[in-house]
Design a protein around this motif. Sequence first.
Motif, PDB file in Angstrom:
ATOM      1  N   ALA A  91      24.052  18.176  -5.893  1.00  0.00           N
ATOM      2  CA  ALA A  91      22.798  18.146  -4.953  1.00  0.00           C
ATOM      3  C   ALA A  91      21.841  17.503  -5.523  1.00  0.00           C
ATOM      4  CB  ALA A  91      22.361  19.634  -4.739  1.00  0.00           C
ATOM      5  N   TYR A  92      21.620  17.414  -6.968  1.00  0.00           N
ATOM      6  CA  TYR A  92      20.628  16.786  -7.642  1.00  0.00           C
ATOM      7  C   TYR A  92      21.087  15.453  -7.859  1.00  0.00           C
ATOM      8  CZ  TYR A  92      18.967  14.559 -12.167  1.00  0.00           C
ATOM      9  OH  TYR A  92      18.575  13.567 -13.014  1.00  0.00           O
ATOM     10  N   ALA A  93      22.321  14.987  -7.936  1.00  0.00           N
ATOM     11  CA  ALA A  93      22.510  13.383  -7.844  1.00  0.00           C
ATOM     12  C   ALA A  93      22.400  13.094  -6.550  1.00  0.00           C
ATOM     13  CB  ALA A  93      24.102  13.304  -8.339  1.00  0.00           C
ATOM     14  N   GLU A  94      22.630  13.746  -5.542  1.00  0.00           N
ATOM     15  CA  GLU A  94      22.429  13.289  -4.146  1.00  0.00           C
ATOM     16  C   GLU A  94      20.991  13.072  -3.822  1.00  0.00           C
ATOM     17  OE1 GLU A  94      22.997  14.595   0.509  1.00  0.00           O
ATOM     18  OE2 GLU A  94      24.256  15.638  -1.180  1.00  0.00           O
ATOM     19  N   GLU A  95      20.034  13.716  -4.456  1.00  0.00           N
ATOM     20  CA  GLU A  95      18.713  13.545  -4.163  1.00  0.00           C
ATOM     21  C   GLU A  95      17.767  12.578  -4.935  1.00  0.00           C
ATOM     22  OE1 GLU A  95      16.234  17.091  -4.405  1.00  0.00           O
ATOM     23  OE2 GLU A  95      17.058  17.984  -2.647  1.00  0.00           O
ATOM     24  N   VAL A  96      18.452  12.277  -6.179  1.00  0.00           N
ATOM     25  CA  VAL A  96      18.057  11.285  -7.146  1.00  0.00           C
ATOM     26  C   VAL A  96      18.566   9.689  -6.424  1.00  0.00           C
ATOM     27  CG1 VAL A  96      18.559  10.123  -9.374  1.00  0.00           C
ATOM     28  CG2 VAL A  96      18.160  12.428  -9.079  1.00  0.00           C
ATOM     29  N   ARG A  97      19.670   9.782  -5.892  1.00  0.00           N
ATOM     30  CA  ARG A  97      20.180   8.530  -5.298  1.00  0.00           C
ATOM     31  C   ARG A  97      19.359   8.228  -4.105  1.00  0.00           C
ATOM     32  NH1 ARG A  97      26.055  10.513  -7.059  1.00  0.00           N
ATOM     33  NH2 ARG A  97      26.168   9.640  -9.022  1.00  0.00           N
ATOM     34  N   SER A  98      19.072   9.257  -3.272  1.00  0.00           N
ATOM     35  CA  SER A  98      18.313   9.168  -2.114  1.00  0.00           C
ATOM     36  C   SER A  98      16.895   9.001  -2.086  1.00  0.00           C
ATOM     37  CB  SER A  98      18.612  10.309  -1.031  1.00  0.00           C
ATOM     38  OG  SER A  98      18.141  11.531  -1.499  1.00  0.00           O
ATOM     39  N   GLY A  99      16.121   9.168  -3.316  1.00  0.00           N
ATOM     40  CA  GLY A  99      14.729   9.139  -3.668  1.00  0.00           C
ATOM     41  C   GLY A  99      14.385  10.309  -3.300  1.00  0.00           C
ATOM     42  N   ALA A 100      14.856  11.717  -3.014  1.00  0.00           N
ATOM     43  CA  ALA A 100      14.171  12.659  -2.762  1.00  0.00           C
ATOM     44  C   ALA A 100      13.627  13.411  -3.667  1.00  0.00           C
ATOM     45  CB  ALA A 100      14.910  13.590  -1.618  1.00  0.00           C
ATOM     46  N   PHE A 101      14.278  13.030  -4.949  1.00  0.00           N
ATOM     47  CA  PHE A 101      13.864  13.744  -6.211  1.00  0.00           C
ATOM     48  C   PHE A 101      13.492  12.438  -6.950  1.00  0.00           C
ATOM     49  CE2 PHE A 101      14.224  15.143 -10.574  1.00  0.00           C
ATOM     50  CZ  PHE A 101      13.674  16.094 -10.550  1.00  0.00           C
ATOM     51  N   PRO A 102      12.319  12.707  -7.796  1.00  0.00           N
ATOM     52  CA  PRO A 102      11.208  13.726  -7.657  1.00  0.00           C
ATOM     53  C   PRO A 102      10.204  13.670  -6.626  1.00  0.00           C
ATOM     54  CG  PRO A 102      10.761  12.144  -9.602  1.00  0.00           C
ATOM     55  CD  PRO A 102      11.989  11.553  -8.742  1.00  0.00           C
ATOM     56  N   ALA A 103       9.973  14.657  -6.200  1.00  0.00           N
ATOM     57  CA  ALA A 103       8.890  14.464  -5.041  1.00  0.00           C
ATOM     58  C   ALA A 103       7.500  14.809  -5.817  1.00  0.00           C
ATOM     59  CB  ALA A 103       9.319  15.952  -4.070  1.00  0.00           C
ATOM     60  N   HIS A 115       6.833  17.445  -8.449  1.00  0.00           N
ATOM     61  CA  HIS A 115       7.437  17.393  -9.806  1.00  0.00           C
ATOM     62  C   HIS A 115       6.794  16.504 -10.701  1.00  0.00           C
ATOM     63  CE1 HIS A 115      10.682  18.460  -6.751  1.00  0.00           C
ATOM     64  NE2 HIS A 115      10.732  19.668  -7.449  1.00  0.00           N
ATOM     65  N   CYS A 116       5.756  15.931 -10.222  1.00  0.00           N
ATOM     66  CA  CYS A 116       5.174  14.736 -10.940  1.00  0.00           C
ATOM     67  C   CYS A 116       3.689  15.137 -11.334  1.00  0.00           C
ATOM     68  CB  CYS A 116       4.897  13.541  -9.920  1.00  0.00           C
ATOM     69  SG  CYS A 116       6.688  12.794  -9.383  1.00  0.00           S
ATOM     70  N   TYR A 117       3.147  14.437 -12.381  1.00  0.00           N
ATOM     71  CA  TYR A 117       1.834  14.601 -12.949  1.00  0.00           C
ATOM     72  C   TYR A 117       0.936  13.401 -12.162  1.00  0.00           C
ATOM     73  CZ  TYR A 117       4.366  17.478 -16.323  1.00  0.00           C
ATOM     74  OH  TYR A 117       5.055  18.518 -16.751  1.00  0.00           O
ATOM     75  N   ALA A 118      -0.197  13.925 -12.010  1.00  0.00           N
ATOM     76  CA  ALA A 118      -1.304  12.968 -11.305  1.00  0.00           C
ATOM     77  C   ALA A 118      -2.352  12.497 -12.750  1.00  0.00           C
ATOM     78  CB  ALA A 118      -2.121  13.732 -10.326  1.00  0.00           C
ATOM     79  N   ALA A 119      -2.321  11.194 -12.619  1.00  0.00           N
ATOM     80  CA  ALA A 119      -3.759  10.787 -13.579  1.00  0.00           C
ATOM     81  C   ALA A 119      -4.928  11.150 -13.020  1.00  0.00           C
ATOM     82  CB  ALA A 119      -3.280   9.327 -13.883  1.00  0.00           C
ATOM     83  N   THR A 120      -5.781  11.225 -13.993  1.00  0.00           N
ATOM     84  CA  THR A 120      -7.428  11.374 -13.681  1.00  0.00           C
ATOM     85  C   THR A 120      -7.526   9.814 -13.315  1.00  0.00           C
ATOM     86  OG1 THR A 120      -7.997  10.783 -16.018  1.00  0.00           O
ATOM     87  CG2 THR A 120      -7.620  13.267 -15.268  1.00  0.00           C
ATOM     88  N   GLU A 121      -8.786   9.897 -12.556  1.00  0.00           N
ATOM     89  CA  GLU A 121      -9.429   8.534 -12.275  1.00  0.00           C
ATOM     90  C   GLU A 121      -9.864   7.723 -13.627  1.00  0.00           C
ATOM     91  OE1 GLU A 121      -9.518   6.816  -9.464  1.00  0.00           O
ATOM     92  OE2 GLU A 121      -8.510   8.232  -8.391  1.00  0.00           O
ATOM     93  N   GLU A 122     -10.296   8.494 -14.365  1.00  0.00           N
ATOM     94  CA  GLU A 122     -10.769   7.872 -15.824  1.00  0.00           C
ATOM     95  C   GLU A 122      -9.575   7.362 -16.455  1.00  0.00           C
ATOM     96  OE1 GLU A 122     -13.211   9.050 -19.760  1.00  0.00           O
ATOM     97  OE2 GLU A 122     -12.460  10.740 -18.405  1.00  0.00           O
ATOM     98  N   ALA A 123      -8.431   7.867 -16.570  1.00  0.00           N
ATOM     99  CA  ALA A 123      -7.428   7.675 -17.304  1.00  0.00           C
ATOM    100  C   ALA A 123      -6.941   6.192 -16.620  1.00  0.00           C
ATOM    101  CB  ALA A 123      -6.233   8.618 -17.218  1.00  0.00           C
ATOM    102  N   LEU A 124      -6.660   6.376 -15.291  1.00  0.00           N
ATOM    103  CA  LEU A 124      -6.185   5.321 -14.407  1.00  0.00           C
ATOM    104  C   LEU A 124      -7.092   3.981 -14.690  1.00  0.00           C
ATOM    105  CD1 LEU A 124      -3.932   4.499 -12.771  1.00  0.00           C
ATOM    106  CD2 LEU A 124      -5.297   5.183 -10.771  1.00  0.00           C
TER     107      LEU A 124
END
Length: 282
Positions: free
Chosen positions: A248-260, A263-272
């Motif tokens: 299931a993990y492999a399928e989601e990686v290949r389809s682009g469904a993971f990471p959503a 599951h990701c970290y957002a940068a602050t405006e200052e860091a960006l």
Amino acid sequence: MSKISIPALAEKHAAGDPIVMVTAYDYPGARAAERAGVDMVLVGDSGAQVVLGYDSTVPVSTDEMLVLARAVRRGTETAFLVCDVPFGSTELSDAQAVETAIRFVKEAGADAVKLEGGSAPRLSRIRAIVAAGVPVVAHLGLTPQTATALGGFRAQGRTAETAARLVREARGVQEAGAFCVVIEAVPTEITQLLRQELHIPTIGIGAGAASGQVLVLNDLLGITEGHTAKFVKRYAALADAAAEAVSAYAEEVRSGAFPAAEHCYAATEEALAAARAELARR
């Protein structure tokens, strides 16, 4: 719950309270056994096949076994820890056997070591190790380290000769000082005779009712692939569940469904802004 000791095991045996042992090879396995409240954990040399990929138990080294044993020790708090001594680490002399046993106590925190066989040389090894202050669990019946000499992985004690030998060896390991004995792949009726003869606990594996039972954790969890022994009972099917999860993990990686996004970290405006400025500067 207090730590299990040899006297505690003897008390359970005397009271007819079954002893529960599992064979584990790593920290997660040890934690599962500990959380389940088992009495004994065995770091078996079967780890050679189950986790290291060898085709038998024979090739595994003492150093490799110590790595597994230390991992299991870190995962156990109350369970009594027994470690297999691998083939070749005790066969040469009593002195070699004592040295190996002491390594498992000092370097891995073992509470006891397990030796296969009940021949005269093996009894000498048991006596020497016990005299050095290291408790010993004996192992009779099917002894995997010397299975070739037994004609392969087959039940023992099914002929008059092997049944009589089992009785002699059981008496021998008890007299040599073993505080417990694992009996593997032996007819139930022979195991019952041995239980009547011995005053030490008997731990069965493919040997019918005994003072206790042992199964390999990977076997009972359904992780082991391929053929398993007749005496194995699977209580889960984790190998199938693991394969399904990875698929299931492999399928989601290949389809682009993971990471959503979750599951990701957002940068602050200052860091960006700082990163953009640095890129522009280059």
